[in-house]
Write a protein that holds these residues in place. Structure first.
Motif, PDB file in Angstrom:
ATOM      1  N   MET A  94       0.845  -1.160   0.000  1.00  0.00           N
ATOM      2  CA  MET A  94       0.000   0.000   0.000  1.00  0.00           C
ATOM      3  C   MET A  94       0.895   1.229   0.000  1.00  0.00           C
ATOM      4  O   MET A  94       1.796   1.342   0.811  1.00  0.00           O
ATOM      5  CB  MET A  94      -0.885  -0.037   1.230  1.00  0.00           C
ATOM      6  N   ALA A  95       0.614   2.133  -0.904  1.00  0.00           N
ATOM      7  CA  ALA A  95       1.439   3.347  -0.994  1.00  0.00           C
ATOM      8  C   ALA A  95       0.893   4.411  -0.064  1.00  0.00           C
ATOM      9  O   ALA A  95      -0.294   4.482   0.201  1.00  0.00           O
ATOM     10  CB  ALA A  95       1.452   3.855  -2.414  1.00  0.00           C
ATOM     11  N   ILE A  96       1.782   5.203   0.377  1.00  0.00           N
ATOM     12  CA  ILE A  96       1.403   6.290   1.283  1.00  0.00           C
ATOM     13  C   ILE A  96       1.784   7.589   0.586  1.00  0.00           C
ATOM     14  O   ILE A  96       2.890   7.734   0.083  1.00  0.00           O
ATOM     15  CB  ILE A  96       2.137   6.163   2.624  1.00  0.00           C
ATOM     16  N   SER A  97       0.851   8.484   0.538  1.00  0.00           N
ATOM     17  CA  SER A  97       1.174   9.750  -0.123  1.00  0.00           C
ATOM     18  C   SER A  97       2.040  10.602   0.781  1.00  0.00           C
ATOM     19  O   SER A  97       1.858  10.635   1.984  1.00  0.00           O
ATOM     20  CB  SER A  97      -0.114  10.489  -0.502  1.00  0.00           C
ATOM     21  N   GLU A 109      -1.462  10.854   7.325  1.00  0.00           N
ATOM     22  CA  GLU A 109      -1.139   9.975   6.204  1.00  0.00           C
ATOM     23  C   GLU A 109      -2.337   9.091   5.889  1.00  0.00           C
ATOM     24  O   GLU A 109      -2.910   8.478   6.786  1.00  0.00           O
ATOM     25  CB  GLU A 109       0.077   9.125   6.543  1.00  0.00           C
ATOM     26  N   LYS A 110      -2.713   9.008   4.604  1.00  0.00           N
ATOM     27  CA  LYS A 110      -3.804   8.135   4.178  1.00  0.00           C
ATOM     28  C   LYS A 110      -3.369   7.367   2.934  1.00  0.00           C
ATOM     29  O   LYS A 110      -2.508   7.832   2.186  1.00  0.00           O
ATOM     30  CB  LYS A 110      -5.085   8.918   3.935  1.00  0.00           C
TER      31      LYS A 110
END
Length: 177
Positions: free
Chosen positions: A1-4, A11-12
């Motif tokens: 899962m990438a985190i922006s 953080e979402k």
């Protein structure tokens, strides 16, 4: 899962879908089909259909094919030299399976014998009533110039012989005119 990574503090997970691999795969498939379809069509044109001898089926009901025509104005039947085509004033001609010329009594007898053999083979009237797809039909090909009296007489004879379904065969209309 990438985190922006951004400046918001919270953080979402990133919810964007990467469509680049999907587009790449679809373009490759499109190119393959653009090349493969013309090749397949060219090979199908050279297809040779086998010619096989027709054998009467023992497990399938054979429908009764009748052809109704008349003699021409001179009294000639189809196949006679000088035959000019069916005439409304000519004598009725009924052919079984396009080959055997029969009279009204012969038509009744032949139709009855065929139907009786099919019913007996199926196990009798009660057994064939349980399986309506085993009941044969009569298909009539009538010449356009044959008078209705000839066609109606043929229908009467086969219905008296016991055939419940009588249908007509016609040539399809050419959609191109």
């Amino acid at each position: 899962m990438a985190i922006s990574a951004g400046g918001g503090g919270e953080e979402k997970p990133m919810s964007d879908i990467n469509t680049t691999p999907l587009v790449d795969v679809m373009l490759v498939l499109l190119i393959i089909f653009l090349i493969a379809v013309p090749v397949a069509i060219q090979t199908i044109e050279k297809l040779e259909i086998p010619i096989m001898e027709s054998v009467e089926s023992k497990d399938k009901v054979e429908n009764l094919l009748l052809t109704v025509s008349t003699t021409d104005a001179n009294g000639n039947s189809a196949g006679d030299p000088g035959y000019e085509g069916a005439s409304r004033q000519g004598e009725c001609r009924v052919y079984i399976n396009n080959t055997t010329l029969v009279t009204s009594q012969e038509l009744f007898d032949e139709a009855f014998e065929r139907l009786d053999a099919i019913v007996t083979r199926a196990g009798g009237p009660e057994a064939i009533a349980q399986q309506p797809d085993l009941i044969p039909q009569v298909h009539i090909r009538g010449d356009i110039n044959a008078p209705w009296r000839c066609v109606a007489g043929t229908i009467y004879n086969v219905q008296v012989a016991g055939y419940p379904t009588v249908g007509f065969i016609s040539n399809p209309v050419d959609p191109n005119g």
